[in-house]
Design an enzyme around this catalytic site. Structure first.
Site, PDB file in Angstrom:
ATOM      1  N   ASP A  84      -6.539  14.026 135.269  1.00 33.84           N
ATOM      2  CA  ASP A  84      -6.019  14.532 136.543  1.00 33.84           C
ATOM      3  C   ASP A  84      -4.854  15.461 136.202  1.00 33.84           C
ATOM      4  OD1 ASP A  84      -5.728  14.989 139.229  1.00 33.84           O
ATOM      5  OD2 ASP A  84      -5.472  12.885 139.803  1.00 33.84           O
ATOM      6  N   ASP A 105      -4.730  20.738 142.670  1.00 30.71           N
ATOM      7  CA  ASP A 105      -4.963  20.909 144.106  1.00 30.71           C
ATOM      8  C   ASP A 105      -3.722  20.527 144.918  1.00 30.71           C
ATOM      9  OD1 ASP A 105      -5.622  18.344 142.981  1.00 30.71           O
ATOM     10  OD2 ASP A 105      -6.425  17.723 144.923  1.00 30.71           O
TER      11      ASP A 105
HETATM   12  N1  GUN Z   1      -5.459  11.141 142.903  1.00 25.56           N
HETATM   13  C1  GUN Z   1      -5.507  10.492 144.076  1.00 25.56           C
HETATM   14  N2  GUN Z   1      -5.679  11.370 145.087  1.00 25.56           N
HETATM   15  C2  GUN Z   1      -5.734  12.604 144.529  1.00 25.56           C
HETATM   16  C3  GUN Z   1      -5.924  13.928 145.060  1.00 25.56           C
HETATM   17  O1  GUN Z   1      -6.047  14.140 146.272  1.00 25.56           O
HETATM   18  N3  GUN Z   1      -5.944  14.957 144.159  1.00 25.56           N
HETATM   19  C4  GUN Z   1      -5.805  14.747 142.806  1.00 25.56           C
HETATM   20  N4  GUN Z   1      -5.878  15.787 141.982  1.00 25.56           N
HETATM   21  N5  GUN Z   1      -5.644  13.513 142.302  1.00 25.56           N
HETATM   22  C5  GUN Z   1      -5.601  12.461 143.143  1.00 25.56           C
END
Ligand code: GUN
Length: 598
Positions: free
Chosen positions: A83, A118
């Site tokens: 992420d 995002d």
């Molecule tokens: N982890 C939990 N929710 C989100 C999200 O909306 N975007 C991203 N990139 N990671 C997340």
């Protein structure tokens, strides 16, 4: 990169392959802190998980250099998703981490699935703000796709606005990726707003192609898993196992229990076998968190294993409905899903391996039942018979029977879901009683039954194009049930005992081909695989050119070339959109036999 192995409505067991790394879906990616990965990586390996998710923002901030491989750092050879810092921004406020900077960094540490930076749509964000943010997310997605060849996760945002979820999904779905997380749902889940989560997911999913991999970001509690996977979510990530452990909270499939509320024994778990609740409470904090965390992950993984099995046995609706009764807000979400009837129906088979188990008013609102009620029940009153199959328990062929689904023709008494269902107060007698089938009026009844079921299944009366005088029936010696339908002594149809619907034989396929106009009941394939199909090989989605839009999974279909020459016949695995959109996996199981004319 993605194919369906088993499916039950929208729910699917699939295989996701990225750069040679495979995971079976539904999959749970445990959230691993990149600098505190143990004992969790070892536990993940023990539990045979072959994917995890970690955080590239924490890695970058912690000084981990690009050029090194995150698989080495974590000592994990399986699939690693990263992420991007968006969630940290949601938690702690604005971050300095640009989109391209984070995308490039994730590529440089050899992440298998990289996530764009995002903008998180918060619950209280205004419509105007979210409109701007989903445009910006689209721009960032496009930028990422043009800068890397890696698999890029494109989160769908849109907050609480269904139309903005739909718009975000359509925008992201137009880019060259197959991987779509549903973002911004963690705050909803923390508040148990499961119905809103369901609405957000379905509004997104129905605006993406059917071959998209759907990831629910942060969907950690196992009590919510059946609802998630019923909607066709493929991947989830979870830090719930550790977060709940920090608060001494023990996860179960149906809820959460505080450690100090156990009278004595803890739930059965390989991680609890050395402790009673009192003993565990006295264990040092760090060790206690690990033990509870491992148990929590174990429960989550077990529930996921269970769900894959429910999908394979086509029991997902029964199972999700059963689990939904554990909590009123899960039940609310389950009802919300049913509101998406038009979408769900396209994926619903006309029969499934598992019978319908009645567990409340919601059962009769499942999409397959709703469709059945609209297509096969009648504005009549009928007799009520509490034993199945109905026709065995009447003196003469009664025309209409009052079933729990509504009034149906007696001809449907062996057909799904009328026969393959169980309601309280009903009795299914398995003893055999064929005597009444020997009387002449019953022979007439059975001949008419064939016509009726054929019309329900294929949309046209069999005797509108065949001479019923030339039909003969072969019946089971034991049960008297119809087995095979012959026309001029050639078998055309077999009535399946499992669901009371027909399977085509070669001559039946010929009849469909010559009596139903193109494209009815047809799957059209590429010329390059014609010979394989004629040899009886299965039809892969990749080679499907077109198909009848009314085909549902499990339907009987005929297979033709582009000039509508009949090649084969079989059973659909996918619906039309899936046949066209998927690049991998079987679209039609071929049933052509070597004894069939070529
Ligand atoms: N982890 C939990 N929710 C989100 C999200 O909306 N975007 C991203 N990139 N990671 C997340």
């Amino acid at each position: 990169m993605f194919q369906i192995l088993h499916r039950d409505g929208l729910a699917r067991v699939g295989e996701l392959e990225i750069d040679g790394k495979k995971i079976v879906t539904p999959a749970l990616l445990p959230v691993i802190h990149p600098f505190k990965s143990e004992p969790w990586i070892s536990v993940a390996k023990q539990m045979k998980l072959n994917g995890v998710i970690t955080n590239s923002y924490i890695l970058k901030k912690g000084g981990y250099e690009g050029g090194k491989d995150v698989h080495d750092l974590l000592d994990f050879p399986g699939l690693i998703m990263t992420d991007s810092g968006t969630f940290q921004e949601h938690m702690y406020g604005e971050l300095k981490a640009g989109n391209l900077e984070m995308v490039k960094y994730q590529e440089n540490i050899n992440s298998d699935i990289i996530t764009i930076r995002d903008i998180f749509s918060e619950m209280d964000h205004s419509r105007e703000k979210i409109e701007g943010d989903i445009e910006e997310n689209f721009r960032r997605g496009r930028e990422a796709i043009s800068e890397t060849r890696k698999c890029v996760a494109l989160p769908i945002q849109g907050g609480m606005y269904p139309d903005l979820r739909r718009a975000s999904a359509r925008m992201m779905g137009s880019l060259e990726s197959q991987y779509f997380p549903i973002g911004g749902i963690v705050p909803l889940m923390e508040r148990y707003m499961y119905s809103k989560v369901a609405e957000s997911i379905l509004n997104s999913k129905m605006n993406l192609k059917s071959n998209s991999v759907i990831h629910a970001f942060g969907a950690g509690h196992p009590m919510f898993f059946p609802i998630l996977f019923l909607m066709g979510v493929d991947v989830i990530d979870s830090s719930a196992y550790i977060k709940y452990a920090r608060d001494n909270r023990i996860l179960t499939e149906t809820g959460t229990v505080e450690l100090d509320s156990f009278a004595d024994e803890l739930p059965a778990s390989p991680y609890f076998d050395r402790y009673t609740a009192k003993e565990l409470a006295k264990v040092g904090e760090e060790e206690r968190i690990s033990i509870i965390g491992m148990h929590n992950l174990y429960v989550s993984v077990k529930e996921l294993d269970n769900i894959r099995q429910q999908i394979k046995t086509e029991n997902m609706w029964n199972f999700a409905e059963y689990r939904a009764h554990a909590h009123p807000l899960l039940l609310e979400a389950y009802r919300k899903i049913q509101e998406f009837y038009e979408y769900l129906e396209k994926f619903e088979p006309h029969s499934r391996k598992s019978p319908v188990f009645f567990s409340g008013e919601e059962t009769l609102n499942r999409p397959d039942i709703r469709r059945f009620k609209s297509e096969a029940t009648l504005e009549q009153t009928g007799v009520t018979i509490s034993k199945k199959p109905f026709s065995y328990y009447v003196e003469k062929p009664t025309e209409f029977v009052q079933s729990q689904f509504g009034t149906v023709s007696m001809f449907m008494d062996e057909t799904y879901p009328v026969a393959q269902s169980l309601f309280p107060g009903e009795y299914y007698d398995t003893s055999k009683d064929i005597t009444k089938f020997e009387r002449p009026e019953w022979k007439e009844y059975l001949i008419s039954k064939v016509n009726y079921i054929f019309k329900y299944q294929f949309g046209r009366e069999l005797y509108s194009f065949l001479d019923r005088e030339r039909i003969t029936l072969q019946r089971s010696k034991n049960t008297g049930k119809i087995r095979n339908i012959l026309y001029e002594s050639k078998p055309i149809l077999a009535l399946r005992a499992s669901d009371g619907l027909f399977s085509l034989n070669y001559d039946g396929a010929l009849l469909i081909h010559s009596n139903f106009d193109y494209p009815s009941h047809r799957v059209v394939i590429d010329s390059e695989v014609v010979d394989f199909v004629k040899e009886g090989k299965n039809i892969f989605a990749k080679f499907v050119d077109d198909a009848d839009a009314s085909i549902r999974p499990h339907d009987e279909v005929i297979v033709v070339d582009r000039d509508d020459n009949l090649l084969s016949y079989g059973r659909a695995v996918l619906n039309r959109d899936e046949m066209i959109e998927f690049q991998r996996g079987i679209a039609v199981k071929n049933r052509l036999k070597s004894s069939d004319p070529s």
